[in-house]
Motif scaffolding. Structure first.
Motif, PDB file in Angstrom:
ATOM      1  N   VAL A 125      58.111 -26.785  -7.045  1.00 41.27           N
ATOM      2  CA  VAL A 125      57.560 -27.546  -5.220  1.00 41.27           C
ATOM      3  C   VAL A 125      56.320 -28.965  -6.225  1.00 41.27           C
ATOM      4  O   VAL A 125      55.982 -28.901  -6.665  1.00 41.27           O
ATOM      5  CB  VAL A 125      56.920 -26.568  -4.988  1.00 41.27           C
ATOM      6  N   PHE A 154      56.229 -30.079  -0.087  1.00 40.09           N
ATOM      7  CA  PHE A 154      55.242 -29.175   1.002  1.00 40.09           C
ATOM      8  C   PHE A 154      54.435 -30.433   1.303  1.00 40.09           C
ATOM      9  O   PHE A 154      53.733 -31.144   0.299  1.00 40.09           O
ATOM     10  CB  PHE A 154      54.890 -27.914   0.325  1.00 40.09           C
ATOM     11  N   LEU A 237      51.012 -23.843   2.556  1.00 37.98           N
ATOM     12  CA  LEU A 237      50.730 -23.335   0.517  1.00 37.98           C
ATOM     13  C   LEU A 237      51.587 -21.850   0.429  1.00 37.98           C
ATOM     14  O   LEU A 237      52.455 -22.012   0.041  1.00 37.98           O
ATOM     15  CB  LEU A 237      50.776 -24.431   0.176  1.00 37.98           C
ATOM     16  N   ALA A 240      53.722 -20.390   2.107  1.00 39.15           N
ATOM     17  CA  ALA A 240      55.327 -20.786   1.816  1.00 39.15           C
ATOM     18  C   ALA A 240      55.768 -20.616   0.626  1.00 39.15           C
ATOM     19  O   ALA A 240      56.715 -20.367   0.227  1.00 39.15           O
ATOM     20  CB  ALA A 240      55.557 -22.208   1.721  1.00 39.15           C
ATOM     21  N   ARG A 251      62.103 -29.584   2.831  1.00 37.48           N
ATOM     22  CA  ARG A 251      60.966 -28.763   2.778  1.00 37.48           C
ATOM     23  C   ARG A 251      60.765 -27.307   2.674  1.00 37.48           C
ATOM     24  O   ARG A 251      61.175 -26.686   2.992  1.00 37.48           O
ATOM     25  CB  ARG A 251      59.934 -29.621   4.077  1.00 37.48           C
ATOM     26  N   ARG A 253      58.842 -23.995   4.015  1.00 38.26           N
ATOM     27  CA  ARG A 253      58.591 -23.746   5.032  1.00 38.26           C
ATOM     28  C   ARG A 253      57.308 -22.551   5.058  1.00 38.26           C
ATOM     29  O   ARG A 253      57.935 -21.466   4.465  1.00 38.26           O
ATOM     30  CB  ARG A 253      59.604 -23.568   6.290  1.00 38.26           C
TER      31      ARG A 253
END
Length: 253
Positions: A125, A154, A237, A240, A251, A253
């Motif tokens: 990420v 993110f 975060l 996610a 992205r 989510r």
């Protein structure tokens, strides 16, 4: 989940035969008005990534909602990489101190970074602290995902935040790095809606719309507001990464 330390402090056997999620802070080195440091975006991305990793491991002392049953250890190692401190910041080059590598170089860096890291990390990420990196991040992540790598990005952003070096970023730094904020020289910048500034900003950069580089007003910044914003980003975060729901543009989510 488990996290021992940041990537830079680890030895390779700690990563061998492990299921790894790598959080990579991506920021910028650019002007943030007369009162905030040039590495503001990088600091914020690094803080959000490292606190989220600690919380996913269950060892974040700032998490007031921590319980003995959270999180469930599934053997996954959460690792925070050293930050990527340069981004696409051409719009800020009218101010000394800004260093931009541009979109083309950033795109290549992100792709090669992802290709290399995904040889041993099964998930990656990019935790982005600079809005100007956004379009390039999307393009690079889409390419990496097309190649079969489980990569996402993110944003370190909150609804209603102002554009640049105003109350939002100033509050966050007052919360976790107050010694780096010079409120005695903080000034109001251009407070017009960003949508109305975009045509001039695209042609002449931030200097064409703000003499001091600020888009917003830092005067109302407080540590308490910064703590709330920071918590929102970290919690977002964490959620996610746990859910791992990657949208169409890459992205998380």
């Amino acid at each position: 989940m488990e996290r021992r330390s940041g990537l830079g402090q680890m030895c390779w056997p700690e990563l061998s035969d492990r299921t790894v999620t790598l959080l990579v802070p991506t920021g910028a080195t650019e002007q943030h008005g007369p009162h905030l440091p040039l590495d503001t975006d990088t600091r914020i991305a690094g803080l959000v990534a490292s606190r989220a990793a600690a919380r996913l491991a269950g060892d974040d002392p700032t998490d007031d909602n921590r319980t003995d049953d959270d999180p469930t250890d599934d053997g996954r190692l959460i690792v925070t990489a050293p930050a990527l401190s340069y981004g696409a910041s051409g719009e800020h080059e009218g101010f000394p101190g800004t260093i931009s590598v541009g979109h083309e170089a950033l795109h290549l860096l992100l792709i090669e970074y992802g290709r290399s890291a995904c040889r041993w990390a099964d998930r990656l990420v990019f935790v982005n602290g600079h809005g100007g990196n956004g379009a390039t991040l999307v393009a690079a992540v889409e390419r990496l995902r097309y190649e079969g790598r489980d990569v996402a990005w993110f944003p370190c952003a909150v609804p209603g935040g102002d554009a640049h070096a105003g109350v939002t970023e100033t509050s966050v730094l007052l919360h976790f790095s107050p010694e780096s904020v010079s409120m005695s020289v903080a000034e109001t910048g251009n407070v017009a809606p960003i949508a109305t500034l975009l045509p001039t900003l695209r042609d002449g950069g931030v200097a064409a719309v703000s003499r001091n580089g600020v888009l917003g007003d830092p005067a109302g910044a407080t540590q308490e507001h910064g703590a709330d914003i920071t918590e929102t980003m970290i919690a977002g975060l964490v959620s996610a990464v746990r859910d791992w729901n990657v949208g169409d543009r890459g992205r998380l989510r």
